[in-house]
Motif scaffolding. Structure first.
Motif, short mmCIF file in Angstrom:
data_model
loop_
_atom_site.label_atom_id
_atom_site.label_comp_id
_atom_site.label_asym_id
_atom_site.label_seq_id
_atom_site.Cartn_x
_atom_site.Cartn_y
_atom_site.Cartn_z
N VAL A 1 -9.63 0.26 10.12
CA VAL A 1 -10.03 -0.97 10.80
C VAL A 1 -10.38 -0.66 12.25
O VAL A 1 -9.55 -0.11 12.98
N PRO A 2 -11.61 -1.00 12.69
CA PRO A 2 -11.98 -0.74 14.09
C PRO A 2 -11.00 -1.38 15.07
O PRO A 2 -10.51 -2.49 14.86
N GLY A 3 -10.70 -0.65 16.14
CA GLY A 3 -9.80 -1.18 17.16
C GLY A 3 -8.33 -0.99 16.87
O GLY A 3 -7.48 -1.48 17.61
N THR A 4 -8.00 -0.30 15.77
CA THR A 4 -6.61 -0.02 15.43
C THR A 4 -6.38 1.49 15.42
O THR A 4 -7.32 2.28 15.49
N VAL A 5 -5.12 1.88 15.30
CA VAL A 5 -4.81 3.31 15.27
C VAL A 5 -5.35 3.98 14.01
O VAL A 5 -5.47 5.20 13.95
N ASP A 6 -5.68 3.19 13.00
CA ASP A 6 -6.19 3.74 11.75
C ASP A 6 -7.71 3.68 11.65
O ASP A 6 -8.27 3.91 10.58
N GLU A 7 -8.42 3.39 12.75
CA GLU A 7 -9.87 3.21 12.66
C GLU A 7 -10.59 4.48 12.23
O GLU A 7 -11.68 4.42 11.65
N GLY A 8 -10.01 5.64 12.49
CA GLY A 8 -10.66 6.89 12.14
C GLY A 8 -10.38 7.37 10.72
O GLY A 8 -10.89 8.43 10.31
N VAL A 9 -9.59 6.62 9.95
CA VAL A 9 -9.27 7.03 8.59
C VAL A 9 -10.54 6.94 7.72
O VAL A 9 -11.19 5.90 7.69
N PRO A 10 -10.92 8.02 7.02
CA PRO A 10 -12.14 7.98 6.22
C PRO A 10 -12.05 6.93 5.11
O PRO A 10 -10.97 6.66 4.57
N GLU A 11 -13.17 6.32 4.78
CA GLU A 11 -13.18 5.36 3.69
C GLU A 11 -12.95 6.08 2.37
O GLU A 11 -13.30 7.26 2.22
N ARG A 12 -12.37 5.34 1.42
CA ARG A 12 -12.06 5.95 0.12
C ARG A 12 -12.17 4.89 -0.97
O ARG A 12 -11.73 3.75 -0.80
N TRP A 13 -12.77 5.28 -2.08
CA TRP A 13 -12.93 4.39 -3.23
C TRP A 13 -11.68 4.41 -4.09
O TRP A 13 -10.99 5.42 -4.18
N PHE A 14 -11.40 3.27 -4.74
CA PHE A 14 -10.36 3.26 -5.78
C PHE A 14 -10.90 2.55 -7.01
O PHE A 14 -11.73 1.64 -6.92
N THR A 15 -10.40 2.98 -8.16
CA THR A 15 -10.96 2.50 -9.42
C THR A 15 -10.19 1.34 -10.01
O THR A 15 -10.78 0.47 -10.68
N PHE A 16 -8.87 1.28 -9.80
CA PHE A 16 -8.10 0.19 -10.42
C PHE A 16 -7.12 -0.50 -9.50
O PHE A 16 -6.88 -1.68 -9.65
N CYS A 17 -6.51 0.19 -8.54
CA CYS A 17 -5.57 -0.53 -7.67
C CYS A 17 -5.31 0.20 -6.38
O CYS A 17 -5.55 1.40 -6.24
N ALA A 18 -4.81 -0.56 -5.42
CA ALA A 18 -4.27 -0.03 -4.17
C ALA A 18 -3.03 -0.84 -3.84
O ALA A 18 -2.89 -1.99 -4.28
N GLY A 19 -2.13 -0.26 -3.07
CA GLY A 19 -0.91 -0.98 -2.72
C GLY A 19 -0.50 -0.68 -1.29
O GLY A 19 -0.63 0.46 -0.82
N PHE A 20 0.00 -1.70 -0.60
CA PHE A 20 0.42 -1.58 0.79
C PHE A 20 1.81 -2.17 0.90
O PHE A 20 2.01 -3.36 0.64
N GLY A 21 2.78 -1.34 1.25
CA GLY A 21 4.14 -1.82 1.35
C GLY A 21 5.02 -1.30 0.23
O GLY A 21 5.03 -0.10 -0.08
N PHE A 22 5.77 -2.20 -0.40
CA PHE A 22 6.84 -1.83 -1.33
C PHE A 22 6.36 -0.93 -2.47
O PHE A 22 6.94 0.12 -2.73
N ASP A 23 5.30 -1.35 -3.20
CA ASP A 23 4.92 -0.58 -4.38
C ASP A 23 4.41 0.81 -3.99
O ASP A 23 4.62 1.78 -4.71
N ALA A 24 3.77 0.92 -2.82
CA ALA A 24 3.32 2.23 -2.36
C ALA A 24 4.51 3.12 -2.02
O ALA A 24 4.46 4.34 -2.22
N GLY A 25 5.59 2.52 -1.52
CA GLY A 25 6.80 3.28 -1.27
C GLY A 25 7.38 3.85 -2.54
O GLY A 25 7.86 4.99 -2.58
N VAL A 26 7.33 3.06 -3.63
CA VAL A 26 7.80 3.55 -4.93
C VAL A 26 6.95 4.73 -5.38
O VAL A 26 7.47 5.76 -5.85
#
Length: 321
Positions: free
Chosen positions: A135-160
């Protein structure tokens, strides 16, 4: 037809002998080059090579969801294009969500037969995909874009997902018991489960705040527990944008209730309740967190993030089915 077969030798459900049989079966129907991956990211490099080549008509991934994700990201390095090679999947991993969501058998030999029949009958479909970027203007703005085919998770499920990966790196087998143990450990070790840190923002809508987790789906089911499909967003499909299931609180009673609903979910009914937020067919939205949280895509843990921008891209990839 000229085809590239990308083979993951570490695929958990195929032996070297089975892979040889599949390679011979595919080679009998097409001019086939089979390449075995040798390092993390190799499948992506091979997908990109195929996309930039003028003499490859089809790319086949033989492996699990991680291999599929890498190949797709290589193919779409410069974005969707109808001139790109078609794509096919021979499931060889422990879960194979993308292949099963396409309707393929969860067996490498049977799926190879389906793919060969589809090629003879010229059967294919064009599916939507998800795209995540900084996201522009954040510490993660330089993270390369990446495609996903079925899901992404932010928070609890990603920790699992991250905990399961750590256990597998230590030599543990990927079993239902291993996964459920890591769910429990993540729950009791989750510092933000009562007061969520995530805010979902989308154009033209009020922000949705204080989310503990956000599961972003490009299709349904979200994943499988063995042969049991789990539907976090039953309306999600390869023909639409992205769906989101988010939770605003995870006390022991509510977590038990939502876990039970997920385990008993159906194509018509997913988790629901006053702490559940369900959004359907989103094209563009952003997830922000007050604290760095785990992030995963297609079951691959990608570390900690504070902000992620999501785009649902229709008709992104031609798939042989």
């Amino acid at each position: 037809m000229r085809a590239l077969l990308v083979v993951n030798p570490a695929a958990t459900t195929t032996s070297a002998r089975t892979r040889d049989v599949l390679i011979h079966a595919l080679a009998s129907e097409m001019k086939l080059e089979a390449v075995t991956t040798e390092y993390r990211g190799h499948a992506k490099d091979l997908g990109r090579r195929a996309a930039e080549s003028n003499d490859i008509d089809l790319v086949v991934a033989l492996g699990g969801d991680g291999t599929v994700n890498e190949v797709v990201n290589g193919l779409l390095h410069n974005g969707p294009n109808p001139e790109l090679p078609e794509f096919a999947v021979v499931p060889g991993g422990s879960t194979n969500v993308f292949a099963r969501a396409l309707g393929l058998p969860n067996d490498a030999v049977e799926s190879t037969g389906v793919i060969l029949d589809a090629l003879r009958e010229n059967r294919h479909r064009t599916v939507s995909l998800g795209l995540a970027s900084g996201v522009p203007g954040t510490v993660d703005e330089g993270v390369p874009e990446r495609w996903f085919t079925f899901c992404a998770g932010f928070g609890f499920d990603a920790g699992v997902v991250g905990r399961v990966e750590q256990q597998r790196e230590r030599g543990k087998r990927s079993t239902h018991a291993l996964y459920l143990r890591q769910v429990a450990r993540q729950f009791f070790g989750e510092p933000h489960r009562r007061h969520g840190q995530i805010t979902l923002e989308q154009p033209g809508a009020e922000p949705v705040e204080e989310l503990v987790l956000s599961i972003v789906c490009n299709t349904s089911p979200y994943t499988y527990l063995g042969n049991r499909p789990l539907y976090s967003s039953p309306e999600a499909s390869f023909e639409a944008g992205l769906d989101v299931l988010a939770l605003t609180k995870m006390t022991a009673p509510s977590a038990t209730r939502y876990a039970t609903q997920l385990l008993t979910s159906t194509p018509d009914r997913g988790p629901r309740g006053k702490h559940a937020v369900s959004l359907h067919d989103l094209t563009d939205f952003t997830l922000h967190s007050k604290a760095p949280l785990p992030f995963q895509m297609d079951g691959d843990h990608l570390g900690l993030r504070t902000s992620v921008a999501f785009t649902g891209v229709r008709q992104a990839l031609r798939v042989i089915v």
